[in-house]
Design a protein around this motif. Structure first.
Motif, PDB file in Angstrom:
ATOM      1  N   TYR A  14       0.765  -1.309   0.033  1.00 51.72           N
ATOM      2  CA  TYR A  14      -0.021   0.028  -0.255  1.00 51.72           C
ATOM      3  C   TYR A  14       1.055   1.105  -0.317  1.00 51.72           C
ATOM      4  CZ  TYR A  14      -4.338  -2.558   1.045  1.00 51.72           C
ATOM      5  OH  TYR A  14      -5.363  -3.406   0.931  1.00 51.72           O
ATOM      6  N   GLU A  70       4.022   1.681  -0.930  1.00 50.16           N
ATOM      7  CA  GLU A  70       4.619   1.632  -2.371  1.00 50.16           C
ATOM      8  C   GLU A  70       3.710   2.188  -3.247  1.00 50.16           C
ATOM      9  OE1 GLU A  70       6.225  -2.120  -3.123  1.00 50.16           O
ATOM     10  OE2 GLU A  70       7.788  -2.080  -1.602  1.00 50.16           O
ATOM     11  N   ARG A  71       2.598   1.850  -3.312  1.00 50.66           N
ATOM     12  CA  ARG A  71       1.723   2.076  -4.319  1.00 50.66           C
ATOM     13  C   ARG A  71       1.092   3.691  -4.270  1.00 50.66           C
ATOM     14  NH1 ARG A  71       2.595  -1.809  -6.943  1.00 50.66           N
ATOM     15  NH2 ARG A  71       1.178  -3.481  -7.492  1.00 50.66           N
TER      16      ARG A  71
END
Length: 176
Positions: free
Chosen positions: A39, A41-42
């Motif tokens: 999450y 990273e996104r």
């Protein structure tokens, strides 16, 4: 979501797994932390600002203190808390220990919800959730002593064998 429970409460609608095998816990914690990393990273950040965090169940206090510590450390080391953030956990008064509560308070968890459901022994027996008023009182007093800002009881009405009188008796016990 912590899906592990030592026994099945017959009213439960949670996605859960009855087990006493703690070998399942750390792989699950590692998977939760890996998902949290995905999450972040996104979203393009290493740290998320949290206004709320809720550990639900199953039974989050199924985790031994070191397992619970690893989960809290893994989440909160990559988060900043918004002012007035609410960090809460569902606890089982039959198994919650002082060591767990101290650890949770250290991690700034400020709200606990005790799964009481009902205090009538007949109702408790039929729903497979037998606990004494004393067990609930002890966990409540420990939580208050440790500075938890909110302590609540989960209660259910409409359980088998409940009557208006038994519900009134449960409410009297809650008030005590």
């Amino acid at each position: 979501h912590i899906p592990f429970c030592r026994s099945m409460c017959t009213y439960c609608g949670c996605n859960m797994r009855v087990t006493r095998n703690h070998a399942l816990v750390m792989p699950y914690v590692h998977d939760l932390l890996a998902e949290f990393r995905l999450y972040r990273e996104r979203l393009g950040t290493q740290s998320l600002r949290l206004g709320e965090l809720h550990f639900g169940g199953g039974t989050p206090t199924f985790l031994h203190p070191e397992e619970l510590d690893a989960l809290c450390d893994g989440l909160l080391s990559h988060a900043s808390l918004a002012p007035g953030a609410s960090l809460s956990i569902e606890v089982d008064p039959r198994t919650t220990t002082r060591e767990q509560l101290v650890l949770l308070a250290r991690h700034r968890v400020n709200r606990i919800s005790l799964g009481v459901q009902d205090f009538d022994p007949r109702v408790q027996d039929i729903v497979n959730r037998v606990q004494s008023e004393e067990q609930v009182r002890v966990v409540t007093e420990m939580a208050r002593e440790l500075g938890f800002a909110s302590v609540n009881y989960d209660l259910i009405y409409g359980l088998p064998l409940q009557t208006p009188d038994s519900i009134a008796a449960t409410m009297d016990a809650v008030l005590r």
